[in-house]
Design an enzyme around this catalytic site. Structure first.
Site, PDB file in Angstrom:
ATOM      1  N   CYS A 225       0.992  -1.099   0.063  1.00 39.87           N
ATOM      2  CA  CYS A 225       0.091  -0.068   0.043  1.00 39.87           C
ATOM      3  C   CYS A 225       0.837   1.312  -0.020  1.00 39.87           C
ATOM      4  O   CYS A 225       1.960   1.332   0.618  1.00 39.87           O
ATOM      5  CB  CYS A 225      -1.040  -0.090   1.200  1.00 39.87           C
ATOM      6  SG  CYS A 225      -2.131  -1.263   1.251  1.00 39.87           S
TER       7      CYS A 225
ATOM      8  N   ARG B  61       3.512  -0.457  -4.875  1.00 42.27           N
ATOM      9  CA  ARG B  61       3.691  -0.916  -3.439  1.00 42.27           C
ATOM     10  C   ARG B  61       1.952  -1.589  -3.430  1.00 42.27           C
ATOM     11  O   ARG B  61       1.815  -2.238  -2.463  1.00 42.27           O
ATOM     12  CB  ARG B  61       3.344   0.391  -2.750  1.00 42.27           C
ATOM     13  CG  ARG B  61       4.831   1.059  -2.686  1.00 42.27           C
ATOM     14  CD  ARG B  61       4.519   2.317  -1.528  1.00 42.27           C
ATOM     15  NE  ARG B  61       4.593   1.805  -0.398  1.00 42.27           N
ATOM     16  CZ  ARG B  61       5.617   1.662   0.459  1.00 42.27           C
ATOM     17  NH1 ARG B  61       6.792   1.762   0.020  1.00 42.27           N
ATOM     18  NH2 ARG B  61       5.673   1.052   1.659  1.00 42.27           N
TER      19      ARG B  61
ATOM     20  N   TRP C 290      -2.835  -2.781  -1.629  1.00 39.23           N
ATOM     21  CA  TRP C 290      -2.580  -4.030  -1.806  1.00 39.23           C
ATOM     22  C   TRP C 290      -3.352  -4.585  -0.682  1.00 39.23           C
ATOM     23  O   TRP C 290      -3.000  -4.802   0.781  1.00 39.23           O
ATOM     24  CB  TRP C 290      -1.326  -4.358  -1.794  1.00 39.23           C
ATOM     25  CG  TRP C 290      -0.797  -5.695  -2.036  1.00 39.23           C
ATOM     26  CD1 TRP C 290      -0.498  -6.226  -3.265  1.00 39.23           C
ATOM     27  CD2 TRP C 290      -0.618  -6.769  -1.019  1.00 39.23           C
ATOM     28  NE1 TRP C 290      -0.047  -7.512  -2.939  1.00 39.23           N
ATOM     29  CE2 TRP C 290      -0.279  -7.787  -1.862  1.00 39.23           C
ATOM     30  CE3 TRP C 290      -0.709  -7.055   0.247  1.00 39.23           C
ATOM     31  CZ2 TRP C 290      -0.015  -9.105  -1.334  1.00 39.23           C
ATOM     32  CZ3 TRP C 290      -0.573  -8.316   0.823  1.00 39.23           C
ATOM     33  CH2 TRP C 290      -0.255  -9.479  -0.006  1.00 39.23           C
TER      34      TRP C 290
ATOM     35  N   ASN D  12      -1.251   2.454   5.697  1.00 35.61           N
ATOM     36  CA  ASN D  12      -0.406   1.441   5.077  1.00 35.61           C
ATOM     37  C   ASN D  12      -0.137   0.556   6.579  1.00 35.61           C
ATOM     38  O   ASN D  12       0.660   1.192   7.498  1.00 35.61           O
ATOM     39  CB  ASN D  12       0.633   2.000   4.611  1.00 35.61           C
ATOM     40  CG  ASN D  12       1.672   0.971   4.018  1.00 35.61           C
ATOM     41  OD1 ASN D  12       2.926   1.301   4.122  1.00 35.61           O
ATOM     42  ND2 ASN D  12       1.487  -0.369   3.960  1.00 35.61           N
ATOM     43  N   GLY D  13      -0.084  -0.612   6.569  1.00 34.76           N
ATOM     44  CA  GLY D  13       0.121  -1.632   7.516  1.00 34.76           C
ATOM     45  C   GLY D  13      -1.072  -2.507   7.875  1.00 34.76           C
ATOM     46  O   GLY D  13      -2.093  -2.539   7.026  1.00 34.76           O
TER      47      GLY D  13
ATOM     48  N   GLU E 174      16.681 -17.577  -9.142  1.00 32.62           N
ATOM     49  CA  GLU E 174      16.506 -16.070  -9.394  1.00 32.62           C
ATOM     50  C   GLU E 174      15.920 -16.014 -10.834  1.00 32.62           C
ATOM     51  O   GLU E 174      15.001 -15.601 -11.018  1.00 32.62           O
ATOM     52  CB  GLU E 174      17.809 -15.099  -9.201  1.00 32.62           C
ATOM     53  CG  GLU E 174      17.507 -13.789  -9.995  1.00 32.62           C
ATOM     54  CD  GLU E 174      16.494 -13.143  -9.257  1.00 32.62           C
ATOM     55  OE1 GLU E 174      15.683 -13.746  -8.391  1.00 32.62           O
ATOM     56  OE2 GLU E 174      16.204 -11.914  -9.717  1.00 32.62           O
TER      57      GLU E 174
ATOM     58  N   LYS F 239      12.171 -14.748 -11.785  1.00 32.26           N
ATOM     59  CA  LYS F 239      11.865 -13.611 -12.496  1.00 32.26           C
ATOM     60  C   LYS F 239      10.743 -14.101 -13.551  1.00 32.26           C
ATOM     61  O   LYS F 239       9.670 -13.466 -13.934  1.00 32.26           O
ATOM     62  CB  LYS F 239      13.060 -13.370 -13.409  1.00 32.26           C
ATOM     63  CG  LYS F 239      14.031 -12.081 -12.857  1.00 32.26           C
ATOM     64  CD  LYS F 239      13.367 -10.888 -12.682  1.00 32.26           C
ATOM     65  CE  LYS F 239      12.924 -11.221 -11.296  1.00 32.26           C
ATOM     66  NZ  LYS F 239      13.818 -10.933  -9.701  1.00 32.26           N
TER      67      LYS F 239
ATOM     68  N   GLU G   1       7.275 -14.829 -11.644  1.00 33.53           N
ATOM     69  CA  GLU G   1       6.374 -13.654 -11.206  1.00 33.53           C
ATOM     70  C   GLU G   1       5.870 -12.763 -12.408  1.00 33.53           C
ATOM     71  O   GLU G   1       5.021 -11.915 -12.226  1.00 33.53           O
ATOM     72  CB  GLU G   1       7.199 -12.607 -10.131  1.00 33.53           C
ATOM     73  CG  GLU G   1       8.230 -12.086 -10.566  1.00 33.53           C
ATOM     74  CD  GLU G   1       9.019 -11.189  -9.749  1.00 33.53           C
ATOM     75  OE1 GLU G   1       8.534 -10.769  -8.746  1.00 33.53           O
ATOM     76  OE2 GLU G   1      10.289 -11.052  -9.599  1.00 33.53           O
TER      77      GLU G   1
ATOM     78  N   HIS H  49      16.851 -36.064  -8.523  1.00 38.52           N
ATOM     79  CA  HIS H  49      16.147 -36.760  -7.205  1.00 38.52           C
ATOM     80  C   HIS H  49      14.739 -36.294  -7.271  1.00 38.52           C
ATOM     81  O   HIS H  49      14.210 -36.494  -6.165  1.00 38.52           O
ATOM     82  CB  HIS H  49      16.884 -36.160  -5.980  1.00 38.52           C
ATOM     83  CG  HIS H  49      18.486 -36.691  -5.892  1.00 38.52           C
ATOM     84  ND1 HIS H  49      18.750 -37.767  -5.313  1.00 38.52           N
ATOM     85  CD2 HIS H  49      19.654 -35.962  -6.276  1.00 38.52           C
ATOM     86  CE1 HIS H  49      20.219 -37.756  -5.561  1.00 38.52           C
ATOM     87  NE2 HIS H  49      20.496 -37.017  -5.830  1.00 38.52           N
TER      88      HIS H  49
ATOM     89  N   LYS I  56       5.747  -4.145  -4.650  1.00 38.61           N
ATOM     90  CA  LYS I  56       7.145  -4.302  -4.721  1.00 38.61           C
ATOM     91  C   LYS I  56       7.691  -4.253  -3.191  1.00 38.61           C
ATOM     92  O   LYS I  56       8.630  -4.934  -3.162  1.00 38.61           O
ATOM     93  CB  LYS I  56       7.634  -2.662  -5.371  1.00 38.61           C
ATOM     94  CG  LYS I  56       8.975  -2.431  -5.284  1.00 38.61           C
ATOM     95  CD  LYS I  56       9.585  -3.045  -6.556  1.00 38.61           C
ATOM     96  CE  LYS I  56      11.333  -2.820  -6.565  1.00 38.61           C
ATOM     97  NZ  LYS I  56      11.619  -3.847  -7.302  1.00 38.61           N
TER      98      LYS I  56
HETATM   99  O1  M6R Z   1      13.046  -5.020  -0.858  1.00 35.09           O
HETATM  100  P1  M6R Z   1      13.365  -5.872  -0.862  1.00 35.09           P
HETATM  101  O2  M6R Z   1      14.725  -6.307  -1.568  1.00 35.09           O
HETATM  102  O3  M6R Z   1      13.731  -6.444   0.755  1.00 35.09           O
HETATM  103  O4  M6R Z   1      12.450  -7.120  -1.284  1.00 35.09           O
HETATM  104  C1  M6R Z   1      12.490  -8.555  -1.193  1.00 35.09           C
HETATM  105  C2  M6R Z   1      11.660  -9.154  -2.049  1.00 35.09           C
HETATM  106  O5  M6R Z   1      10.234  -8.801  -1.715  1.00 35.09           O
HETATM  107  C3  M6R Z   1      11.797  -8.938  -3.692  1.00 35.09           C
HETATM  108  O6  M6R Z   1      13.123  -9.240  -3.970  1.00 35.09           O
HETATM  109  C4  M6R Z   1      10.635  -9.731  -4.394  1.00 35.09           C
HETATM  110  O7  M6R Z   1      10.946 -11.112  -4.229  1.00 35.09           O
HETATM  111  C5  M6R Z   1      10.772  -9.118  -6.031  1.00 35.09           C
HETATM  112  N1  M6R Z   1       9.471  -9.307  -6.445  1.00 35.09           N
HETATM  113  C6  M6R Z   1      11.439 -10.096  -6.844  1.00 35.09           C
HETATM  114  O8  M6R Z   1      11.717  -9.800  -8.256  1.00 35.09           O
END
Ligand code: M6R
Length: 620
Positions: free
Chosen positions: A2, A27, A78, A104-105, A493, A497, A500, A516, A615
């Site tokens: 948020c 956010r 969010w 927010n929270g 990673e 990517k 997501e 395995h 984010k």
């Molecule tokens: O702001 P941060 O680096 O702490 O965020 C961590 C994760 O939320 C962030 O890397 C998330 O996994 C991304 N969507 C990955 O692309």
């Protein structure tokens, strides 16, 4: 999650709020809303509009209703409590629609508070936890100021909040408060903006103040005052807290797409520069070490530690996994990387010979912050690698290193990861040279690190080619990413990517683990991506590729330039320049980011704002 923003000044608030909300949209983007005090109206009525979906949906509503006051608050959501509907969208109000709150929270004890308020006659509209706040403020707002009523309400609340509050009874005042969710106050010329982060403020001012937990800001168009919530509750609002004014380095251009169709593509293309920025002034070539100003105060303590624990989430966690290999191999430092959300619950053993390193782009991730606070409770040295200057993790760690990657706006983290790896390589040099790393090895590593930006630029030149490959595979529904040693976390990673942003189901695995279990998945609906540069495990990963090929699986390989043999096994090959094994993730990651981007583009996905994601994950 948020984003909240509030404006008080002499300009029209709605435009400023909407523009700022667009910057905060990363956010959360389930729904949005805005409430503005109509100063043309004798009763100072507050008008509120809300919309399900993106912030731009607010624009026609604002002009239809001619909202034009110079005091207002806004929110992009969010969803946590209650579906993303118009009723659940913020700002929320009291029974008489005179007090509006953007939050927010999470208010953890909202159910108990709500039921008590309902017994007292308050009527609730939404399913949200937030709505208890305006009703509590309404309850306490008798013979006192707005800030006092807000403070009294907040002392009953358990959980986290960053809030902005306006009220018809005090139509020239905005009250904001923070506990666990970030809030930054922008100081303009006879105007103030409070927001969840600086990107929403930059267009107006670079002078900011970061609020700390337990603090409240009371804003009028002429002045601001920061007090602690406890004092405000007692009506002692003249007891100001001295806050340092900080100058933001980022400029507004960095927070714009500048001709790219998506922030993600812009941020991928910035990565050669991002590495240069992270290295600038930090490599001591002659001495074969790194100079990290942010660690100077703790240099001796660092020399004495025997163990490093890294806590992070998502992409930052994968950077931490790569550091586990780096620190062990080159600094002889026992290192364990933990998923921050699990860290606290496994009763971590943290003694004075251990340091905790938090890695976070935003510096606000709730789980990473909780891990940091756990370490602080145990009194151990805490370090941070953070991109957002002035963020909570940056401020609460004992020492740290900034990424200097500039604002990362695409929800999928790309340039932050590359800059985290760069800083971790510098830290490896630093820790290694403090211990047993010979000067020649340090020099060699420093020289190789210096060559990385140019090598990334070379990979970026292959975008058209990578796009073509991605288009061929965009119709698949499953993918397996496989790597070994330094490139095992890169496989994780790469898979993250892809899943997501394109919603293709992708799993990352250590290639040695393939036999395995995951090999059972190989069929015509799945393709495999092998990260196979020339390194000490190259032969092993080639065997794993053969095993998939023997079962008819489709293969994409990331390989070192000049490797012609690999074409005999892989269906498609993307080449990267040679680099020492430890630094190879800085190169192998880039084609995987581009591949994910172009696969998602081909599938027509909303790349910068994937469904259900935000984010900055500020709730646990
Ligand atoms: O702001 P941060 O680096 O702490 O965020 C961590 C994760 O939320 C962030 O890397 C998330 O996994 C991304 N969507 C990955 O692309």
């Amino acid at each position: 999650m948020c984003g909240i923003i509030g404006y008080i000044g002499r300009q029209k608030a709605p435009q400023i709020l909407i523009e700022g909300l667009k910057r905060l949209e990363y956010r959360g983007y389930d729904s949005a809303g805005l409430a503005v005090v109509d100063n043309n109206n004798r009763e100072n009525k507050i008008n509120c509009v809300k919309v399900v979906g993106k912030v731009k949906g607010l624009e026609p509503l604002v002009s239809e209703q001619v909202l034009n006051g110079s005091l207002g608050i806004a929110h992009t959501r969010w969803a946590t409590h209650g579906a993303p509907t118009e009723i659940n969208a913020h700002p929320h109000c009291d029974c008489k629609k005179r007090i509006y709150v953007a939050h927010n929270g999470i208010i953890e004890n909202y159910a108990a508070l709500k039921s008590k308020l309902e017994q007292e006659g308050h009527k609730f509209q939404s399913e949200t936890d937030t709505e208890v706040l305006p009703h509590l403020i309404e309850k306490f707002f008798r013979d006192c100021s707005l800030e006092e009523a807000v403070a009294r309400a907040l002392t009953l609340v358990e959980g986290t909040y960053g809030i902005a509050v306006i009220c018809e009874h005090e139509p020239r005042k905005l009250v904001a408060a923070r506990c666990g969710s970030p809030l930054v106050l922008g100081l303009g010329n006879k105007e103030y903006i409070i927001a969840s982060d600086v990107s929403a403020i930059l267009r107006h001012t670079r002078q900011v103040i970061y609020l700390d937990d337990g603090e409240m800001a009371i804003l009028t168009s002429d002045d601001f005052n920061v007090v602690d919530v406890e004092s405000a509750m007692r009506g002692e609002t003249t007891k100001q807290i001295y806050k340092q004014i900080q100058e933001i380095e980022w400029d507004i251009k960095q927070a714009q797409k500048e001709g790219y169709p998506h922030f993600m593509l812009k941020e991928i293309n910035e990565q050669d520069e991002v590495v240069r920025n992270a290295l600038r002034g930090r490599l001591l070539m002659e001495e074969g070490t790194a100079k990290l100003g942010g660690l100077e105060n703790v240099e001796d303590k660092l020399r004495g530690i025997k163990r490093m624990v890294i806590a992070a989430c998502g992409t930052a966690y994968y950077a931490g996994l790569i550091a586990e290999y780096m620190f062990s191999e080159f600094a002889g430092l026992l290192t364990k990387t933990e998923i921050a959300s699990e860290f606290r619950y496994r009763h971590p053993i943290l003694d004075e010979q251990t340091a905790l390193l938090n890695i976070s782009q935003s510096g606000e991730t709730a789980d990473t912050l909780a891990a940091l606070r756990e370490a602080k409770r145990k009194g151990i040295l805490s370090l941070g690698i953070v991109n957002v200057v002035g963020s909570t993790i940056a401020r609460e760690t004992d020492a740290g290193v900034y990424n200097h990657a500039g604002p990362e706006i695409g929800v999928a983290s790309t340039k932050a990861f590359i800059s985290q790896l760069t800083v971790l390589s510098l830290l490896t040099l630093f820790l290694g040279r403090q211990r047993n790393m010979p000067a020649t090895e340090g020099k060699n590593l420093a020289e190789e690190l210096n060559l990385i930006p140019e090598k990334i630029a070379q990979i970026l030149k292959q975008q058209k080619y990578i796009k073509k490959i991605a288009q061929q595979y965009a119709g698949y529904e499953h993918a397996l990413y496989l790597g070994r040693k330094y490139n095992y976390p890169v496989a994780l990673e790469g898979a993250l990517k892809l899943k997501e942003i394109s919603y293709i189901h992708a799993e990352g695995y250590a290639a040695g683990e393939m036999k395995h279990g995951p090999i059972a998945l190989v069929d015509k609906n799945l393709f495999s991506v092998f990260i196979a540069p020339y390194d000490t495990v190259y032969e092993k990963i080639i065997s794993n590729m053969q095993e998939i090929k023997a079962r008819g699986g489709k293969i994409i390989a990331i390989a070192t330039e000049g490797n012609k043999d690999i074409k005999k096994i892989a269906d498609d090959v993307i080449y990267i320049p040679p680099a020492p094994e430890m630094l190879s993730p800085l190169l192998t990651t880039v084609p995987l980011q581009l591949f994910a981007y172009y696969a998602a583009a081909e599938r027509g996905c909303p790349i910068d704002q994937p469904r259900n994601l935000a984010k900055s994950v500020t709730v646990e």
